[in-house]
Design an enzyme around this catalytic site. Structure first.
Site, short mmCIF file in Angstrom:
data_model
loop_
_atom_site.label_atom_id
_atom_site.label_comp_id
_atom_site.label_asym_id
_atom_site.label_seq_id
_atom_site.Cartn_x
_atom_site.Cartn_y
_atom_site.Cartn_z
N HIS A 252 1.04 -1.37 -0.13
CA HIS A 252 0.68 0.13 -0.21
C HIS A 252 0.94 1.21 0.45
O HIS A 252 0.16 2.67 0.51
CB HIS A 252 -0.41 -0.40 1.24
CG HIS A 252 -1.86 0.99 0.77
ND1 HIS A 252 -1.39 1.92 2.45
CD2 HIS A 252 -2.97 0.77 0.15
CE1 HIS A 252 -3.01 2.50 2.26
NE2 HIS A 252 -3.35 2.18 1.08
N LYS A 254 3.13 4.43 -0.76
CA LYS A 254 3.25 5.86 -1.96
C LYS A 254 4.73 6.37 -1.68
O LYS A 254 4.95 6.55 -1.20
CB LYS A 254 2.37 6.24 -2.08
CG LYS A 254 1.09 6.27 -2.12
CD LYS A 254 0.46 5.05 -0.78
CE LYS A 254 -1.23 5.55 -1.13
NZ LYS A 254 -1.06 4.68 -1.26
N ASP A 259 16.52 10.67 -8.12
CA ASP A 259 18.20 10.66 -8.49
C ASP A 259 18.91 10.37 -6.87
O ASP A 259 19.89 11.04 -6.56
CB ASP A 259 18.59 11.28 -9.04
CG ASP A 259 18.47 11.72 -10.47
OD1 ASP A 259 18.40 11.47 -11.03
OD2 ASP A 259 18.00 13.37 -11.26
N HIS A 425 -8.89 11.65 2.38
CA HIS A 425 -7.46 10.59 1.94
C HIS A 425 -6.30 10.72 3.14
O HIS A 425 -5.92 9.55 2.93
CB HIS A 425 -7.94 10.34 1.05
CG HIS A 425 -6.88 8.82 0.37
ND1 HIS A 425 -6.14 8.57 -0.13
CD2 HIS A 425 -7.38 7.31 0.83
CE1 HIS A 425 -5.79 7.20 -0.07
NE2 HIS A 425 -6.56 6.87 -0.29
N LYS A 427 -3.53 10.83 5.80
CA LYS A 427 -3.57 10.19 7.01
C LYS A 427 -2.03 10.75 7.32
O LYS A 427 -1.07 10.51 7.40
CB LYS A 427 -2.28 8.94 6.08
CG LYS A 427 -3.98 7.83 4.91
CD LYS A 427 -2.97 6.88 4.89
CE LYS A 427 -3.79 6.24 3.70
NZ LYS A 427 -5.36 6.13 3.06
N ASP A 432 1.58 17.19 20.46
CA ASP A 432 2.01 17.91 20.51
C ASP A 432 2.50 19.00 20.20
O ASP A 432 1.67 19.03 18.85
CB ASP A 432 2.76 17.89 22.00
CG ASP A 432 1.92 17.53 22.99
OD1 ASP A 432 0.60 17.13 23.31
OD2 ASP A 432 3.41 16.45 23.61
#
Length: 507
Positions: A252, A254, A259, A425, A427, A432
């Site tokens: 899942h 991404k 470079d 969507h 996450k 603090d």
């Protein structure tokens, strides 16, 4: 008159009682050999389900959380045959034996990659809360804390894709992309065109896409990119013949690396923001420069090896690190390939460390029992707990399970904000003014146990305050959920939520 004998020609005699047995279930068994078959069928109908249930009592609790155990046993006792089929298919969050052997070769590769990264910071020099979190992350994912990073938070969906395309256009040595969803729509075509152009000018381009998340587009991506020289592989492919993996264990993550100097991670896939629901996705990505890019690279190299059995050893994968900024950062990979801990343990530890404020943003909130308790304890200690959740969902059953937690969270003192303009969507978590976490992990059992995830943990006040500005903007676009309003929902809705919650450890 003499009574004549009645002819029996064409008349079949009635079977004797020992040749005819009617079972208690109404089955007529006419021959001795068929009696045993009838008994076997009867045993299969009556005794086998109980054998399955008893077996489940022995097998299911082994190395499984109490909540997950309860859900599985409930399924076995209600529908034993269905439970058996599902358990054999997805009962254990582990890959097949052949893949586990491949995973065993993974750690030396990661260790070699990490040893190429400098600018390692010492957690002992941090405040206790941050030092403890940094040590936990290192223990789970084997990635050290790194200093000298520049972090940019990205929230404009299309602008993020345009910036990625621009970075690919400036690539000189290599481009690595790993995405759960890589579509061939208008957004995907921008990235595909940039990859083709980069490959044609001699840049090494490698792409990993999840076989399920990108199943609609994977074949076309390969057709369009491979002729230009781009290497493309599906992660965790499902095959009818040959080596295959479980369909529910997914990558899942991404990740984008250009470079070895510029990296991206977060919640956004390569697909149009409006995916047909009429609700544009709202995301948070980070673009990073500095030593922490090397850790993103190490995760990509590890996943590349798992799919190809080839270790990437190009000389320019880990260029000498430069001080790009002042952020302290650390990458945490998690998933069923890692033996010790996961992202849920970091979430719980961070929530317990909170003194003033916790904010969690996630599209799917189905917490584990330890995480739910940590939130309640944080409130009792006097910390504010805010949950920034999407007012809409693309998974109705998961959404029902999520809503089953609202009453006890509201009564404990948590503030639930339902985001309105689009599908949230993103996450991320902030603790603090000390720690910020941005990545691909949801707060549910799928991200905790089944999916391979990636998160960037930041330990500086400036990065945390920047994330809090994003949170503040999205809180203004959300509606606080009032306990009095929530409790007025009808009984049928409450029952549906409770049923969904029973199976929440399996979601």
């Amino acid at each position: 008159m003499r009574r004549e004998a009645r002819s029996t020609k064409g008349v079949h005699p009635r079977p004797r009682c020992q040749d005819r047995i009617t079972s208690q279930h109404g089955f007529l068994i006419a021959k001795g050999d068929e009696v045993s078959l009838g008994v076997a069928l009867e045993w299969l109908a009556v005794a086998a389900p109980w054998a399955i249930r008893i077996g489940a009592l022995i097998v299911v609790p082994f190395r499984r959380s109490p909540a997950a155990t309860q859900s599985w046993l409930l399924l076995f006792f209600v529908a034993p045959w269905l439970g058996l089929v599902l358990y054999l298919a997805i009962g254990r969050p582990s890959h097949p034996r052949w893949r586990r052997r491949r995973v065993a070769q993974l750690w030396p590769i990661i260790d070699r990659a990490v040893s190429s990264i400098d600018r390692v910071a010492r957690p002992a020099e941090l405040p206790l809360v941050q030092a403890s979190a940094a040590s936990l992350v290192s223990g789970i994912g084997r990635m050290p804390l790194l200093q000298g990073n520049e972090v940019d938070f990205l929230t404009d969906y299309d602008a993020t894709i345009d910036l990625l395309v621009e970075d690919i256009g400036h690539a000189e040595d290599h481009v690595h992309l790993l995405f759960y969803i890589f579509a061939t729509d208008a957004t995907g075509q921008k990235v595909i065109a940039a990859l083709r152009q980069a490959a044609l000018r001699g840049v090494r381009c490698r792409v990993l896409v999840d076989a399920i998340g990108s199943r609609t587009w994977a074949a076309r991506i390969e057709r369009e990119l491979r002729p230009a020289g781009v290497e493309v592989h599906e992660m965790l492919p499902i095959r009818v013949l040959g080596r295959t993996t479980r369909f529910d264990l997914r990558n899942h993550r991404k990740i984008a690396i250009i470079d070895g100097r510029t990296g991206y991670t977060g919640s956004q896939n390569i697909i149009d923001s409006d995916q047909g629901w009429g609700w544009p996705n709202r995301e948070v990505m980070v673009r990073v420069r500095g030593p922490v890019v090397g850790e993103l690279q190490a995760v990509f190299v590890a996943d590349w090896f798992l799919e190809t059995e080839k270790e990437l050893t190009d000389g320019h994968l880990y260029p000498p690190a430069e001080d790009a900024g002042s952020s302290l950062g650390q990458v945490l990979p998690s998933g069923p390939d890692l033996e010790h801990g996961g992202i849920d343990e970091l979430f719980v530890a961070l929530i317990h460390s909170a003194r003033e404020r916790v904010l969690i943003s996630t599209p799917y909130f189905v917490p584990s029992e330890p995480l739910l308790q940590a939130l309640q304890v944080a409130i009792l200690k006097g910390a504010e707990v805010h949950l920034l959740l999407s007012g809409r969902s693309d998974h109705p059953f998961v959404h029902l399970a999520q809503q089953s937690y609202y009453s006890e969270l509201l009564s404990a003192g948590a503030v639930i904000h339902l985001f309105q303009p689009g599908f949230l969507h993103a996450k991320h978590m902030s603790i603090d003014e000390a720690v910020a976490v941005v990545g691909s992990s949801n707060v549910d059992m799928r991200s905790f146990a089944l999916n391979s995830e990636i998160n960037l943990v930041l330990y500086d006040r400036e990065a945390t305050l920047t994330l809090r500005q994003i949170e503040r903007s999205r809180l203004e676009q959300s509606v606080p959920l009032r306990a009095s309003d929530w409790e007025r929902r009808n009984l049928a809705r409450k029952c549906a939520e409770n049923v969904a919650r029973l199976f929440s450890p399996l979601l």
